[in-house]
Design a protein around this motif. Sequence first.
Motif, PDB file in Angstrom:
ATOM      1  N   SER A  32      36.168  27.753  38.714  1.00 39.71           N
ATOM      2  CA  SER A  32      34.985  27.979  37.882  1.00 39.71           C
ATOM      3  C   SER A  32      34.472  29.397  38.065  1.00 39.71           C
ATOM      4  O   SER A  32      34.102  30.079  37.100  1.00 39.71           O
ATOM      5  CB  SER A  32      33.886  26.975  38.239  1.00 39.71           C
ATOM      6  OG  SER A  32      34.255  25.660  37.896  1.00 39.71           O
ATOM      7  N   THR A  33      34.449  29.848  39.322  1.00 40.06           N
ATOM      8  CA  THR A  33      34.039  31.218  39.606  1.00 40.06           C
ATOM      9  C   THR A  33      34.967  32.209  38.922  1.00 40.06           C
ATOM     10  O   THR A  33      34.521  33.163  38.265  1.00 40.06           O
ATOM     11  CB  THR A  33      34.033  31.471  41.127  1.00 40.06           C
ATOM     12  OG1 THR A  33      33.115  30.575  41.752  1.00 40.06           O
ATOM     13  CG2 THR A  33      33.634  32.904  41.444  1.00 40.06           C
ATOM     14  N   LEU A  34      36.261  31.986  39.073  1.00 37.55           N
ATOM     15  CA  LEU A  34      37.244  32.884  38.467  1.00 37.55           C
ATOM     16  C   LEU A  34      37.100  32.894  36.946  1.00 37.55           C
ATOM     17  O   LEU A  34      37.113  33.961  36.315  1.00 37.55           O
ATOM     18  CB  LEU A  34      38.654  32.442  38.863  1.00 37.55           C
ATOM     19  CG  LEU A  34      39.797  33.388  38.492  1.00 37.55           C
ATOM     20  CD1 LEU A  34      39.682  34.697  39.265  1.00 37.55           C
ATOM     21  CD2 LEU A  34      41.149  32.731  38.762  1.00 37.55           C
ATOM     22  N   PHE A  35      36.940  31.723  36.354  1.00 34.54           N
ATOM     23  CA  PHE A  35      36.806  31.615  34.901  1.00 34.54           C
ATOM     24  C   PHE A  35      35.578  32.374  34.397  1.00 34.54           C
ATOM     25  O   PHE A  35      35.660  33.163  33.447  1.00 34.54           O
ATOM     26  CB  PHE A  35      36.712  30.139  34.500  1.00 34.54           C
ATOM     27  CG  PHE A  35      36.407  29.912  33.051  1.00 34.54           C
ATOM     28  CD1 PHE A  35      37.403  30.016  32.093  1.00 34.54           C
ATOM     29  CD2 PHE A  35      35.117  29.598  32.640  1.00 34.54           C
ATOM     30  CE1 PHE A  35      37.122  29.816  30.749  1.00 34.54           C
ATOM     31  CE2 PHE A  35      34.827  29.397  31.299  1.00 34.54           C
ATOM     32  CZ  PHE A  35      35.833  29.506  30.348  1.00 34.54           C
ATOM     33  N   LEU A  36      34.442  32.132  35.030  1.00 34.45           N
ATOM     34  CA  LEU A  36      33.210  32.778  34.578  1.00 34.45           C
ATOM     35  C   LEU A  36      33.257  34.288  34.782  1.00 34.45           C
ATOM     36  O   LEU A  36      32.750  35.053  33.957  1.00 34.45           O
ATOM     37  CB  LEU A  36      32.012  32.182  35.319  1.00 34.45           C
ATOM     38  CG  LEU A  36      31.673  30.729  34.978  1.00 34.45           C
ATOM     39  CD1 LEU A  36      30.552  30.222  35.886  1.00 34.45           C
ATOM     40  CD2 LEU A  36      31.278  30.576  33.519  1.00 34.45           C
ATOM     41  N   PHE A  37      33.886  34.714  35.871  1.00 37.08           N
ATOM     42  CA  PHE A  37      33.930  36.141  36.193  1.00 37.08           C
ATOM     43  C   PHE A  37      34.919  36.900  35.313  1.00 37.08           C
ATOM     44  O   PHE A  37      34.556  37.883  34.650  1.00 37.08           O
ATOM     45  CB  PHE A  37      34.277  36.312  37.673  1.00 37.08           C
ATOM     46  CG  PHE A  37      34.423  37.739  38.125  1.00 37.08           C
ATOM     47  CD1 PHE A  37      33.464  38.695  37.808  1.00 37.08           C
ATOM     48  CD2 PHE A  37      35.523  38.132  38.883  1.00 37.08           C
ATOM     49  CE1 PHE A  37      33.596  40.017  38.228  1.00 37.08           C
ATOM     50  CE2 PHE A  37      35.660  39.442  39.311  1.00 37.08           C
ATOM     51  CZ  PHE A  37      34.702  40.386  38.979  1.00 37.08           C
ATOM     52  N   VAL A  38      36.169  36.439  35.268  1.00 37.73           N
ATOM     53  CA  VAL A  38      37.196  37.238  34.593  1.00 37.73           C
ATOM     54  C   VAL A  38      37.338  36.912  33.112  1.00 37.73           C
ATOM     55  O   VAL A  38      37.771  37.760  32.327  1.00 37.73           O
ATOM     56  CB  VAL A  38      38.570  37.097  35.286  1.00 37.73           C
ATOM     57  CG1 VAL A  38      38.471  37.456  36.749  1.00 37.73           C
ATOM     58  CG2 VAL A  38      39.143  35.695  35.114  1.00 37.73           C
TER      59      VAL A  38
END
Length: 215
Positions: free
Chosen positions: A129-135
Amino acid sequence: MATPWQRSLGHLESLFIDHACFRLLYSNTYRISPNMYRASQPSPSHIAQAARNGVRSVLNLRGGRDCASYILEAEACRAHGIELVDFPVNSRDMPKKETLLKARELFKTMQYPALMHCKSGADRAGFMSTLFLFVHEGQPLPEAMKQLSWKYGHFKQAKTGILDYFFDLYAAYNEKRPTAFWDWVERVYDPVEAKASFRSREWADTVVDRVLGRE
């Protein structure tokens, strides 16, 4: 699970071996953006609800497995016309470069809205989720990293905190030498070296591994 008896045994396995009995009470489901939900391992009824919410694909971070929970999930996705994508992620290791690069391409090509899940919806779901929202959605990293928090059952102090540490390493490097995230991943990031410098706390490992029985 071709016979009613086999299906009954499969549901029992999912309930008591894979701990679905707890997820029936609390599915740890959140909509983190218009395009993405995060959750624990979904039951067939949870997938039916996701379909009613317009979900077009399910991202399974546990990977394909020879167990009842996965078989029931795959059947439910087929029944509701939802694409099931198996994308295994490790909750206690530094992500491999190839996993990160595959995730980048996956975010570009998968059908939305989507639902991503691991077993409990705490660690692997938090990382992705962090990766998705960030990148993919361009959210600032400190804001995106709120997906890795106690709110979802994630323990930063345990071995699962290695997922937070991955992003912390990038943030620290970027502060000193401003670098695009994917450039850092491809040219600077060393998973072996990064893992060697991470330390967890024994009490947190006991809670996560022995009390909660996380994968």
